[in-house]
Design an enzyme around this catalytic site. Structure first.
Site, PDB file in Angstrom:
ATOM      1  N   GLU A  62       8.345  67.923 -89.775  1.00  0.00           N
ATOM      2  CA  GLU A  62       6.941  67.740 -90.182  1.00  0.00           C
ATOM      3  C   GLU A  62       6.511  68.815 -91.186  1.00  0.00           C
ATOM      4  OE1 GLU A  62       5.868  67.566 -85.976  1.00  0.00           O
ATOM      5  OE2 GLU A  62       4.773  65.721 -86.402  1.00  0.00           O
ATOM      6  N   GLU A 101      10.521  63.937 -80.653  1.00  0.00           N
ATOM      7  CA  GLU A 101       9.474  64.225 -79.661  1.00  0.00           C
ATOM      8  C   GLU A 101       9.419  63.198 -78.534  1.00  0.00           C
ATOM      9  OE1 GLU A 101       9.139  64.614 -82.919  1.00  0.00           O
ATOM     10  OE2 GLU A 101       7.869  66.350 -83.376  1.00  0.00           O
ATOM     11  N   ALA A 159       9.014  72.464 -82.920  1.00  0.00           N
ATOM     12  CA  ALA A 159       8.102  73.376 -82.239  1.00  0.00           C
ATOM     13  C   ALA A 159       8.859  73.983 -81.054  1.00  0.00           C
ATOM     14  CB  ALA A 159       6.870  72.613 -81.768  1.00  0.00           C
ATOM     15  N   GLY A 214       8.667  69.409 -85.346  1.00  0.00           N
ATOM     16  CA  GLY A 214       7.752  70.191 -86.188  1.00  0.00           C
ATOM     17  C   GLY A 214       8.429  70.729 -87.443  1.00  0.00           C
TER      18      GLY A 214
HETATM   19  N1  CAA Z   1      12.387  75.134 -79.019  1.00  0.00           N
HETATM   20  C1  CAA Z   1      12.809  76.235 -78.383  1.00  0.00           C
HETATM   21  N2  CAA Z   1      14.079  76.671 -78.440  1.00  0.00           N
HETATM   22  C2  CAA Z   1      14.947  75.940 -79.145  1.00  0.00           C
HETATM   23  C3  CAA Z   1      14.580  74.760 -79.841  1.00  0.00           C
HETATM   24  C4  CAA Z   1      13.211  74.373 -79.753  1.00  0.00           C
HETATM   25  N3  CAA Z   1      12.748  73.304 -80.403  1.00  0.00           N
HETATM   26  N4  CAA Z   1      15.661  74.234 -80.445  1.00  0.00           N
HETATM   27  C5  CAA Z   1      16.678  75.065 -80.164  1.00  0.00           C
HETATM   28  N5  CAA Z   1      16.265  76.096 -79.384  1.00  0.00           N
HETATM   29  C6  CAA Z   1      17.039  77.202 -78.853  1.00  0.00           C
HETATM   30  C7  CAA Z   1      17.904  76.762 -77.691  1.00  0.00           C
HETATM   31  O1  CAA Z   1      17.170  76.774 -76.484  1.00  0.00           O
HETATM   32  C8  CAA Z   1      18.988  77.828 -77.733  1.00  0.00           C
HETATM   33  O2  CAA Z   1      18.483  79.018 -77.185  1.00  0.00           O
HETATM   34  P1  CAA Z   1      19.340  79.814 -76.060  1.00  0.00           P
HETATM   35  O3  CAA Z   1      20.548  80.277 -76.809  1.00  0.00           O
HETATM   36  O4  CAA Z   1      18.433  80.911 -75.650  1.00  0.00           O
HETATM   37  O5  CAA Z   1      19.655  78.821 -75.007  1.00  0.00           O
HETATM   38  C9  CAA Z   1      19.179  78.092 -79.225  1.00  0.00           C
HETATM   39  O6  CAA Z   1      17.961  77.638 -79.852  1.00  0.00           O
HETATM   40  C10 CAA Z   1      20.339  77.319 -79.830  1.00  0.00           C
HETATM   41  O7  CAA Z   1      20.137  75.942 -79.530  1.00  0.00           O
HETATM   42  P2  CAA Z   1      21.267  75.000 -78.879  1.00  0.00           P
HETATM   43  O8  CAA Z   1      22.174  75.807 -77.996  1.00  0.00           O
HETATM   44  O9  CAA Z   1      20.590  73.833 -78.270  1.00  0.00           O
HETATM   45  O10 CAA Z   1      22.068  74.581 -80.208  1.00  0.00           O
HETATM   46  P3  CAA Z   1      22.928  73.270 -80.428  1.00  0.00           P
HETATM   47  O11 CAA Z   1      23.614  73.485 -81.735  1.00  0.00           O
HETATM   48  O12 CAA Z   1      23.756  72.956 -79.236  1.00  0.00           O
HETATM   49  O13 CAA Z   1      21.849  72.063 -80.574  1.00  0.00           O
HETATM   50  C11 CAA Z   1      19.843  71.032 -81.434  1.00  0.00           C
HETATM   51  C12 CAA Z   1      20.987  72.052 -81.683  1.00  0.00           C
HETATM   52  C13 CAA Z   1      20.435  69.625 -81.422  1.00  0.00           C
HETATM   53  C14 CAA Z   1      18.879  71.183 -82.607  1.00  0.00           C
HETATM   54  C15 CAA Z   1      19.169  71.331 -80.087  1.00  0.00           C
HETATM   55  O14 CAA Z   1      18.846  72.726 -80.034  1.00  0.00           O
HETATM   56  C16 CAA Z   1      17.883  70.561 -79.880  1.00  0.00           C
HETATM   57  O15 CAA Z   1      17.927  69.381 -79.550  1.00  0.00           O
HETATM   58  N6  CAA Z   1      16.724  71.239 -80.048  1.00  0.00           N
HETATM   59  C17 CAA Z   1      15.425  70.624 -79.799  1.00  0.00           C
HETATM   60  C18 CAA Z   1      15.046  69.607 -80.876  1.00  0.00           C
HETATM   61  C19 CAA Z   1      13.706  68.985 -80.568  1.00  0.00           C
HETATM   62  O16 CAA Z   1      13.525  68.275 -79.598  1.00  0.00           O
HETATM   63  N7  CAA Z   1      12.706  69.247 -81.436  1.00  0.00           N
HETATM   64  C20 CAA Z   1      11.363  68.724 -81.269  1.00  0.00           C
HETATM   65  C21 CAA Z   1      10.484  69.755 -80.626  1.00  0.00           C
HETATM   66  S1  CAA Z   1       8.887  69.137 -80.189  1.00  0.00           S
HETATM   67  C22 CAA Z   1       7.955  69.295 -81.567  1.00  0.00           C
HETATM   68  O17 CAA Z   1       8.410  69.699 -82.613  1.00  0.00           O
HETATM   69  C23 CAA Z   1       6.491  68.923 -81.382  1.00  0.00           C
HETATM   70  C24 CAA Z   1       5.728  68.683 -82.620  1.00  0.00           C
HETATM   71  O18 CAA Z   1       5.594  67.563 -83.044  1.00  0.00           O
HETATM   72  C25 CAA Z   1       5.032  69.761 -83.328  1.00  0.00           C
END
Ligand code: CAA
Length: 259
Positions: free
Chosen positions: A113, A133, A65, A110
């Protein structure tokens, strides 16, 4: 179907939904969920569609998400504003047609999921799965605490949810999170191959088998067996059943009409 955050293409009875927010690793914001919910509703009743594939493209499935959007939300905003995610996942899960997730790269939060709402999952050998999460101070709110333990068992689901650790495709296959792992450039082709096989079968029988499995998970065994027996009996009123058994006796391939 014209959407902004997803693309929907229909070819030979197979609809492919592609998540389309590449610059943010297909992070699922409220618009994606709303559009997914609408697409799933339309595809469920579109008679030209017999199977659905959901993919994030060849690099990433979805990194979860949209955290930047969620960071601004309060409890009421989540309760109301993120409701479409629940609706979208349930519509995909319950549509009377097979839904296949084709997964390259990250399927996190998400995104993971969303794959769980599909019937089967085909993953690239570079795919990574996880429910991180917990590291954000929340829990998997897109069905992860419910669908994951039902799929892979409570013990492994708890380990993944409590640690937030990622697992690779090989481990996902081993624990039963995915059905198949293939080289990254063959994921969509493999999903289409699987979809074509599903489509070649009797679609009424397939949709009732899906209903039996899904509904059965909400029932005790006795009720589930009763539900199955009713669906089984109902199929003997279809032309597909007559054709399927006639074809067997005549030693030829059945020509199912989906009625
Ligand atoms: N939400 C918003 N933006 C996101 C994102 C997310 N979940 N995941 C990645 N992005 C964005 C980053 O902010 C970045 O944007 P900018 O270039 O504007 O900074 C772009 O995508 C590229 O991401 P990274 O630079 O972080 O890429 P990376 O290759 O270094 O890392 C990753 C990849 C390990 C997937 C890392 O992006 C990450 O940890 N993302 C979040 C993962 C996460 O925590 N997901 C759970 C979300 S909560 C949820 O899903 C709730 C639910 O239950 C419904």
């Amino acid at each position: 179907m014209a959407f902004e955050t997803i693309l929907v293409e229909i070819e030979e009875g197979i609809a492919t939904i592609t998540l389309n927010r590449r610059d943010v690793l297909n992070a699922l914001n409220s618009q994606v969920f709303t559009e997914l919910a609408e697409a799933a509703e339309n595809l469920a009743v579109d008679d030209s569609v017999r199977a659905v594939i959901i993919t994030g493209g060849d690099k990433v499935f979805a990194a979860g998400a949209d955290i930047k959007q969620m960071a601004l939300l309060g409890a009421v905003d989540v309760a109301i504003g993120l409701r479409p995610s629940k609706i979208a996942f349930e519509r995909l899960e319950n549509m009377p047609k097979p839904v296949i997730a084709a997964i390259n790269g990250y399927a996190l939060g998400g995104g993971c999921e969303l794959t769980l709402a599909a019937d089967v999952r085909v993953a690239a050998d570079n795919a990574q799965f996880g429910l991180p999460e917990i590291k954000l101070g929340i829990l998997p709110g897109g069905g992860g605490t419910q669908r994951l333990p039902r799929l892979i068992g409570a013990g492994k689901a708890k380990e993944l949810i409590f640690t937030g650790d990622l697992i690779n495709a090989e481990e996902a296959l081993r624990v039963g999170l995915v059905n198949k792992v293939v080289p990254a450039d063959q994921v969509l082709a493999e999903a289409k191959k699987m979809a074509k096989k599903f489509v070649s079968r009797g679609s009424v029988a397939l949709s009732l088998a899906k209903a039996c499995i899904n509904e059965g998970q909400r029932m005790d065994l006795e009720m589930g067996l009763e539900y199955e027996h009713k669906c089984f009996s109902l199929l003997f009123a279809t032309e597909d059943q007559k054709e399927g058994m006639k074809a067997f006796v005549e030693k030829r391939k059945p020509n199912f009409q989906g009625k």
